[in-house]
Design an enzyme around this catalytic site. Structure first.
Site, PDB file in Angstrom:
ATOM      1  CE  LYS A   1      -4.175  -1.951   2.014  1.00 26.75           C
ATOM      2  NZ  LYS A   1      -3.736  -3.372   2.431  1.00 26.75           N
TER       3      LYS A   1
HETATM    4  P1  BMP Z   1      -8.771 -11.210   6.196  1.00 28.86           P
HETATM    5  O1  BMP Z   1      -9.468 -11.985   5.146  1.00 28.86           O
HETATM    6  O2  BMP Z   1      -8.094 -11.740   7.320  1.00 28.86           O
HETATM    7  O3  BMP Z   1      -9.828  -9.894   6.772  1.00 28.86           O
HETATM    8  O4  BMP Z   1      -7.619 -10.185   5.620  1.00 28.86           O
HETATM    9  C1  BMP Z   1      -7.912  -9.397   4.541  1.00 28.86           C
HETATM   10  C2  BMP Z   1      -6.549  -8.918   4.024  1.00 28.86           C
HETATM   11  O5  BMP Z   1      -6.673  -7.989   3.146  1.00 28.86           O
HETATM   12  C3  BMP Z   1      -5.726  -8.302   4.956  1.00 28.86           C
HETATM   13  O6  BMP Z   1      -4.258  -8.509   4.657  1.00 28.86           O
HETATM   14  C4  BMP Z   1      -5.880  -6.694   4.680  1.00 28.86           C
HETATM   15  O7  BMP Z   1      -4.607  -5.926   4.820  1.00 28.86           O
HETATM   16  C5  BMP Z   1      -6.213  -6.651   3.259  1.00 28.86           C
HETATM   17  N1  BMP Z   1      -7.081  -5.659   2.937  1.00 28.86           N
HETATM   18  C6  BMP Z   1      -8.397  -5.507   3.378  1.00 28.86           C
HETATM   19  O8  BMP Z   1      -8.845  -6.264   4.053  1.00 28.86           O
HETATM   20  N2  BMP Z   1      -9.033  -4.538   3.080  1.00 28.86           N
HETATM   21  C7  BMP Z   1      -8.912  -3.720   2.014  1.00 28.86           C
HETATM   22  O9  BMP Z   1      -9.545  -2.614   1.557  1.00 28.86           O
HETATM   23  C8  BMP Z   1      -7.206  -3.702   1.331  1.00 28.86           C
HETATM   24  C9  BMP Z   1      -6.829  -4.510   1.688  1.00 28.86           C
HETATM   25  O10 BMP Z   1      -5.527  -4.826   1.472  1.00 28.86           O
END
Ligand code: BMP
Length: 258
Positions: free
Chosen positions: A95
């Site tokens: 990011k």
């Molecule tokens: P999880 O499925 O455990 O919630 O993880 C989501 C992942 O996607 C995390 O690594 C987070 O940094 C990333 N992410 C997100 O959740 N929302 C966004 O809008 C952008 C992301 O990169």
């Protein structure tokens, strides 16, 4: 409903080498699932990557989340080998959001991201200089970035006007921008790949403001292309079984659209 182009057809319309590779891998392996490996150590990440590798099109990393005390960068080159052997890409979710000069240093010097990540995420808030920095840092390697056009977290400040501005920057730099991190399909241009995090088999609110949608909602109703799943896989009792369940749900939803 108009016929959608499939991933294979879109690969032929894509100039960016990473977008092309991703579209081809999704076709060959029948998977539009990216595993977000947000685990505590690179050792655990490597173990999980070997297990779920056959079922994913890419793995997503956050290289600066590992505790510095026992951090060994050489493990990420082992991940590079696993990715090449098992035919998946590495997406480093940096990011990047700063001015071009700083982003260049973060990409090239910090963690040597340009060496091992096929593609990275970037915010476009600072303007197109961020992309120009990544292009410069990539040199002659096959590299790309995804622009963050929308976010999954509750109360985020992204407006429709901001998202439209991100799309415009992507169109002006379509040789390097492979697509978007988004909540839904945003562009009808077949070269842009729409990739959506915040996905779980059970929709709803997660921890610290995360909001989950189901694979079916993301791919079928919102017409995104790829789902990113993190805790839905690495917190599961059986991460391999969970990976297969997410892969099948997301790919069935994609097939339903064709
Ligand atoms: P999880 O499925 O455990 O919630 O993880 C989501 C992942 O996607 C995390 O690594 C987070 O940094 C990333 N992410 C997100 O959740 N929302 C966004 O809008 C952008 C992301 O990169």
């Amino acid at each position: 409903q108009a016929k959608q182009l499939n991933f294979q057809e879109r690969a032929l319309l894509t100039a960016n080498p990473v977008a092309k590779k991703l579209l081809n891998i999704m076709t060959q392996k029948s998977t539009n699932l990216i595993f977000s490996a947000d685990v505590d150590s690179l050792d655990t990440l490597l173990d999980l990557a070997s297990i779920v590798g056959p079922h994913i099109c890419a793995i997503k990393t956050h290289i600066n989340t590992f505790a510095v005390e026992n951090f060994k960068l050489d493990l990420i080159y082992k991940l590079r080998n696993v990715a090449d052997e098992q035919n998946f890409l590495i997406l480093e979710d940096s990011k990047f959001a700063d001015i071009g000069n700083t982003v260049y240093k973060q990409y090239v010097d910090g963690y040597h991201i340009c060496e091992w990540a096929d593609f990275v995420t970037a915010h476009a808030v600072s303007g197109p200089g961020v992309i120009e920095a990544l292009v410069k840092g990539s040199g002659n390697r096959d590299r790309a970035c995804l622009l963050i056009a929308q976010m999954s977290s509750d109360g985020n400040l992204v407006s429709e006007a901001y998202t439209n501005g991100v799309l415009k920057i992507a169109e002006d730099h379509s040789g390097f921008v492979a697509g978007f991190i988004c909540r839904q399909k945003l562009s009808s241009k077949p070269n842009f790949i729409h990739i959506t995090p915040g996905v779980k088999l059970a929709a709803g609110m997660g921890t610290l403001g995360q909001q989950y949608l189901t694979p079916d909602e993301v791919i079928k109703n919102r017409q995104s292309d790829v789902v990113i799943v993190g805790s839905g896989i690495y917190q599961a009792e059986d991460p391999l079984a969970a990976t297969i369940a997410y892969k099948e749900a997301a790919f069935a939803a994609y097939n339903d659209l064709l």
